[in-house]
Design a protein around this motif. Structure first.
Motif: not given
Length: 122
Positions: A57-69
């Motif tokens: 979760y900690r690995r994949w959440r930042p890239p997903v949040e960035r893409a959504v942003a």
């Protein structure tokens, strides 16, 4: 339409009769603990306590949040069109534009008929 999660609501006696229910008054819904939704929520909470799950979760959440942003920036938080087809077309066009913009931001340039990538700096 009756849900399969549990028994339907039963009439509940009340001191004041309601016009749409007659003397029966309101409705009392049966206890819905143990429903499919509650079991799924409990399983998700249990899985979230696993250290391996937390690491993923900690690995994949930042890239997903960035893409959504990137996707929703500049007033793109709401849909512009009516209908699924038009909004789907807009979403794919927006995603393609962002995918094309990314290499340019990383230093990709077009010079004399060829594409060149700027060397990485540290």
């Amino acid at each position: 339409m009756r849900r399969s999660a549990g028994p339907p609501c039963a009439p509940r006696p009340s001191a004041r009769p309601s016009p749409d229910r007659g003397a029966a008054g309101g409705l009392r819904c049966a206890d819905r603990s143990g429903s499919w939704h509650d079991l799924q929520a409990a399983a998700r909470r249990q899985a979230a306590t696993d250290p391996e799950w937390q690491a993923d979760y900690r690995r994949w959440r930042p890239p997903v949040e960035r893409a959504v942003a990137w996707l929703v920036q500049h007033g793109n938080r709401r849909l512009r069109y009516r209908g699924t087809i038009n909004n789907n077309t807009w979403l794919h066009t927006r995603a393609a534009a962002l995918n094309l913009r990314r290499p340019t931001n990383l230093g990709l340039t077009h010079t004399r008929g060829s594409w060149q990538l700027a060397p990485a700096t540290t």
